[in-house]
Write an enzyme that holds these catalytic residues in place. Structure first.
Site, short mmCIF file in Angstrom:
data_model
loop_
_atom_site.label_atom_id
_atom_site.label_comp_id
_atom_site.label_asym_id
_atom_site.label_seq_id
_atom_site.Cartn_x
_atom_site.Cartn_y
_atom_site.Cartn_z
N LEU A 208 0.22 -0.66 -0.35
CA LEU A 208 0.20 -0.10 -0.04
C LEU A 208 0.77 1.66 -0.60
CD1 LEU A 208 -2.64 -0.54 2.71
CD2 LEU A 208 -2.79 -0.90 0.51
N HIS A 209 0.47 1.56 -1.02
CA HIS A 209 1.35 3.64 -1.23
C HIS A 209 0.62 4.73 -1.64
CE1 HIS A 209 2.04 2.54 -4.61
NE2 HIS A 209 2.60 4.07 -4.82
N ARG A 210 -1.07 4.95 -2.04
CA ARG A 210 -0.96 5.48 -2.78
C ARG A 210 -2.18 6.49 -1.05
NH1 ARG A 210 -0.62 5.21 -8.13
NH2 ARG A 210 0.29 3.42 -9.05
N ASP A 282 -1.92 -1.57 -4.24
CA ASP A 282 -2.60 -1.03 -4.77
C ASP A 282 -1.78 -0.20 -6.40
OD1 ASP A 282 -0.76 0.92 -3.11
OD2 ASP A 282 -2.35 2.12 -1.70
#
Length: 364
Positions: A208-210, A282
């Site tokens: 996850l990074h968005r 994501d």
């Protein structure tokens, strides 16, 4: 012919590796083609940059702009200032940019202002989500690009709708898959495999990074908690992006089967992906790799710039919608996930096609 190749962030390195190799092979055959590799320094964590040069046998950059962190505007400005000096000092017939990161857009603008032709590898992809910085980067880059190298017919169609001449669009396939194919036999089991007692197809990988997922603490906590509760105690391996690590620190997301690990190198991370039960992400690029490796993938986004991974591959979109996520887990855990196939020209030869087109264009 002198080509300046720009790399700035983790996905770029995977894309430039096969292109550099294809250029080197042409040069060995007597073709007058040379490259200069410029690393903008947009990603500066060792596991997000230097390790890729070592693992993928990419020559170290001829120039590093050392931009490092900052706001979108600060990074864009710093890249443009540094790259302008780079082009002034090292003339180029063509600037090649890849992907859709800040460096892609910033260096394209600088090149065009310097009256230098631009080739965009992975041109034409669109998510339709203007909240994504990458979507803006894609639009700006493609509005200035001269030669468009595409991964799918979807991308071709997007470009033709903009009025781009067919003669400037080249459907070549996916250079990310060139790198995967070349390195599949070299994928290596990470140390955490033994440390966490992992076994084949008995764990999840999550990334996850968005901003849409990680910027709002309550949403991030709800999302991760739901995934853990639905996972039926399968280990969840979560390589944590530096940006996400800061956000997670105060959320008290401590579950026995949720394992935070440091960012992994290309060979170790893709070993984990290849042998996972499923991937939750994501990231756009990871959905390409899961499609080729036939691994179920839940994309925690509402849209994708890679629709072929859903239409043809193993990917489905669930966003952060609780009901969609729950339904996807039911399908996963009953072993009834859809069977995907590999998109056209994702065959490991995209880089050779790109360089062959350049040889033709410049009559080398």
């Amino acid at each position: 012919m002198n080509i300046t190749i720009v790399a700035g962030a983790r996905p770029n390195f995977m894309k430039i590796a096969p292109i550099i190799e294809a250029i080197q092979n042409k040069k060995k055959d007597g073709v007058n083609i040379n490259y200069r590799l410029v690393h903008t320094g947009q990603h500066y964590d060792k596991n997000l940059s230097d390790t890729f040069f070592e693992e993928l046998n990419i020559p170290f950059p001829d120039s590093n702009l050392n931009v490092k962190s900052g706001t979108q505007a600060e990074q864009t400005a710093a890249i443009m200032i540094g790259f302008e000096k780079e082009l002034e000092q090292n003339s180029s017939d063509l600037v090649m940019v890849v992907g859709d990161v800040t460096s892609t857009m910033a260096c394209t603008i600088v090149a065009k202002k310097a009256n230098t032709k631009v080739a965009h590898v992975e041109a034409g992809i669109r998510s339709g989500d203007m909240k994504m910085p990458e979507e803006i980067n894609r639009i700006v880059t493609d509005s200035l690009t001269d030669y468009f190298f595409t991964t799918s017919m979807y991308a071709n169609e997007n470009l033709m709708k903009l009025g781009i001449p067919k003669s400037n669009i080249f459907f070549v396939g996916n250079v990310m898959i060139d790198t995967l194919r070349k390195n599949e036999a070299r994928l290596k089991k990470p140390v955490i495999w033994k440390d966490l007692g992992l076994s084949e197809k008995q764990y999840f990988v999550m990334t996850l990074h968005r901003p849409s997922n990680v910027d709002e603490e309550d949403l991030l906590k709800k999302l991760v908690t739901q995934i853990v509760l639905l996972s039926e105690n399968y280990p969840i391996i979560f390589p944590v992006h530096p940006r996400t690590k800061k956000l997670l620190s105060g959320l008290d997301l401590n579950f026995k089967n949720l394992h935070y690990v440091n960012p992994l190198g290309y060979l170790e991370f893709n070993y984990l992906v290849k042998h996972a039960f499923a991937v939750l992400t994501d990231s756009g690029g990871i959905t390409e790799e899961t499609t080729v490796m036939n691994v179920p993938c839940l994309t925690l986004r509402d849209s994708t710039e890679r629709p072929e991974t859903c239409d043809i591959g193993t990917n489905i979109l669930v966003g952060n919608d609780s009901e969609k996520i729950e339904n996807a887990f039911k399908i996963l855990l009953t072993k009834s996930w859809k069977q995907g196939s590999i998109p056209e020209l994702w065959d490991g030869n995209a880089a050779n096609r790109i360089v062959n087109h350049l040889v033709d264009i410049y009559k080398l």
